[in-house]
Write a protein that holds these residues in place. Structure first.
Motif, PDB file in Angstrom:
ATOM      1  N   ILE A 327       0.784  -1.174   0.150  1.00 17.82           N
ATOM      2  CA  ILE A 327      -0.175   0.088  -0.124  1.00 17.82           C
ATOM      3  C   ILE A 327       0.918   1.203   0.147  1.00 17.82           C
ATOM      4  N   ARG A 328       0.236   2.276  -0.394  1.00 13.38           N
ATOM      5  CA  ARG A 328       1.288   3.657  -0.606  1.00 13.38           C
ATOM      6  C   ARG A 328       0.999   4.489   0.608  1.00 13.38           C
ATOM      7  N   GLN A 329       2.146   5.087   1.195  1.00 12.94           N
ATOM      8  CA  GLN A 329       2.306   6.143   2.286  1.00 12.94           C
ATOM      9  C   GLN A 329       1.672   7.470   1.731  1.00 12.94           C
ATOM     10  N   GLY A 330       0.966   8.312   2.425  1.00 12.35           N
ATOM     11  CA  GLY A 330       0.649   9.649   1.859  1.00 12.35           C
ATOM     12  C   GLY A 330       1.838  10.730   1.274  1.00 12.35           C
ATOM     13  N   SER A 331       2.845  10.355   2.325  1.00 11.23           N
ATOM     14  CA  SER A 331       4.086  11.221   1.801  1.00 11.23           C
ATOM     15  C   SER A 331       4.680  11.034   0.349  1.00 11.23           C
ATOM     16  N   TYR A 332       4.276   9.895  -0.298  1.00 12.09           N
ATOM     17  CA  TYR A 332       4.615   9.629  -1.732  1.00 12.09           C
ATOM     18  C   TYR A 332       3.888  10.682  -2.618  1.00 12.09           C
ATOM     19  N   VAL A 342      -2.552   6.781   4.253  1.00 10.55           N
ATOM     20  CA  VAL A 342      -2.297   5.665   3.223  1.00 10.55           C
ATOM     21  C   VAL A 342      -3.358   5.707   2.332  1.00 10.55           C
ATOM     22  N   LYS A 343      -2.949   5.289   0.961  1.00  8.23           N
ATOM     23  CA  LYS A 343      -3.879   4.889  -0.034  1.00  8.23           C
ATOM     24  C   LYS A 343      -3.563   3.514  -0.425  1.00  8.23           C
ATOM     25  N   VAL A 344      -4.774   2.894  -0.701  1.00  8.46           N
ATOM     26  CA  VAL A 344      -5.072   1.641  -1.122  1.00  8.46           C
ATOM     27  C   VAL A 344      -5.794   1.530  -2.596  1.00  8.46           C
ATOM     28  N   SER A 345      -4.963   0.739  -3.630  1.00  4.38           N
ATOM     29  CA  SER A 345      -5.665   0.623  -4.748  1.00  4.38           C
ATOM     30  C   SER A 345      -6.729  -0.536  -4.892  1.00  4.38           C
TER      31      SER A 345
END
Length: 377
Positions: A327-332, A342-345
């Motif tokens: 999953i992707r941390q928001g700081s990306y 966090v972002k979840v696809s």
């Protein structure tokens, strides 16, 4: 290690992780249609890759892209993924001293492209309930200045999943027109939206529309996308493209086959990703302190706010990483608001999302012990 070396090593490790569940890149992992696979296999069998593709793309593909968005009279230039179109447009329209206006958060790379030619970047914060996680046209108008040359709008927004209303698009188009600027309308996630409105239908001469095959058709690794523009602008862009020998023939064959079967194949993909959103929303609602601020999302992803849990986004990402779930941390996406989410696809197999949901309580507890020392790219 140099920053770009570290970045590349990070993504190399991801791609080479066996059985990784890709819930962080917004890529579409639905099984491709047999016709798409056959188009690529036929291209390989016939060894059609020995020649260059037409510089602006196959005529059938260009026409199919324009028709898919209903922008008759416009011209499509096929590129090596949508990001190559963004690079090309930024380098064509911007010059030292110009200003590039966008939101925060947004897709980061066009800001880098703008800065690389000497333009100044101005971001308008849209994160938070006080902004409704969306761009208010009045705030855009207030941010515009005499040097504003380009407004870049990711719509639906990545990573938030909000989409502009028809009234908002009309107001944004008018603001950009009055300023004598150009609007880059990045429609990478249009196919997932519950409703979407094209700025180019209101101002075809000063709007450049970005089209992607990475997300709806799942061709991320093949790198094929496009910019759709007024024929006069297309002529200007075609004068000095970053790749004047044409994008991958294999990718273009797959894209054409995808457009041909889109009405048959894509509705099931759309239904599955929306069902996956619901699974995560229901799990989120069972955990006090975990918040999904935008639901339903108009993209193939959702945002989860972790602040009420007392854990950092990086810690939750690292916890899932141990289970081969990305999953992707928001700081990306944003240094200013990245510590919130966090972002979840979700355009992935339902089983991947079920695993994510089942592990969520345990991963939150695991993250509590990782807050202090997590290091992520």
């Amino acid at each position: 290690m140099r920053a770009f070396e570290a970045r590349n090593a990070h993504f190399d490790a991801l791609v080479n992780t066996p059985d990784l569940r890709w819930l962080g890149q917004n890529t579409n992992h639905a099984q491709s249609h047999p016709a798409v696979r056959e188009a690529m296999e036929r291209c390989i069998r016939d060894e059609g890759f020995h020649v260059y593709a037409p510089p602006a793309g196959f005529e059938a593909l260009r026409a199919g892209i324009v028709a898919d968005f209903g922008l008759e009279g416009q011209s499509a230039l096929v590129s090596d993924g949508a990001v190559a179109s963004l690079y090309h447009v930024c380098h064509t329209l911007l010059a030292p001293g110009d200003e590039f206006v966008t939101t925060d958060p947004t897709w980061n790379w066009p800001m880098a492209f703008a800065r690389s030619v000497g333009a100044t970047v101005r971001q308008i914060p849209i994160y938070g309930p006080e902004h409704g996680y969306r761009l208010d046209p009045a705030r855009l108008e207030a941010a515009m200045g005499p040097r504003t040359k380009v407004v870049y709008l990711v719509d639906p927004n990545n990573p938030l999943g909000t989409a502009c209303t028809a009234e908002e698009i009309a107001a944004i188009v008018e603001i950009v027109r009055k300023a004598g600027a150009y609007l880059i309308h990045d429609c990478t996630y249009r196919h997932f939206a519950h409703a979407h409105h094209l700025a180019a239908k209101l101002d075809p001469e000063r709007t450049l529309t970005i089209y992607s095959f990475s997300k709806w058709l799942g061709l991320a690794g093949l790198r094929v996308g496009a910019v759709i523009a007024h024929p006069d602008m297309a002529e200007r862009l075609a004068a000095a493209p970053p790749n004047n020998l044409g994008s991958s023939i294999l990718a273009q064959r797959a894209a054409m086959a995808g457009l041909a079967i889109k009405d048959e194949w894509f509705p099931a993909v759309l239904a599955e990703q929306r069902g996956n959103q619901t699974l995560i929303k229901e799990a989120c609602d069972r955990i006090p302190g975990l918040v999904m601020p935008v639901y339903p999302s108009n993209g193939n992803f959702v945002v989860l706010e972790t602040g009420g849990l007392g854990i950092s986004p990086e810690a939750l990402v690292a916890a899932y990483q141990e289970r081969r779930i990305m999953i992707r941390q928001g700081s990306y996406h944003t240094p200013n608001f990245g510590d919130r989410f966090v972002k979840v696809s979700v355009s992935v197999p339902r089983a991947w999302v079920e695993e994510f949901v089942d592990l969520l309580p345990a991963m939150i507890e695991r993250a509590r012990g990782m807050n202090a020392d997590v290091k992520l790219f």
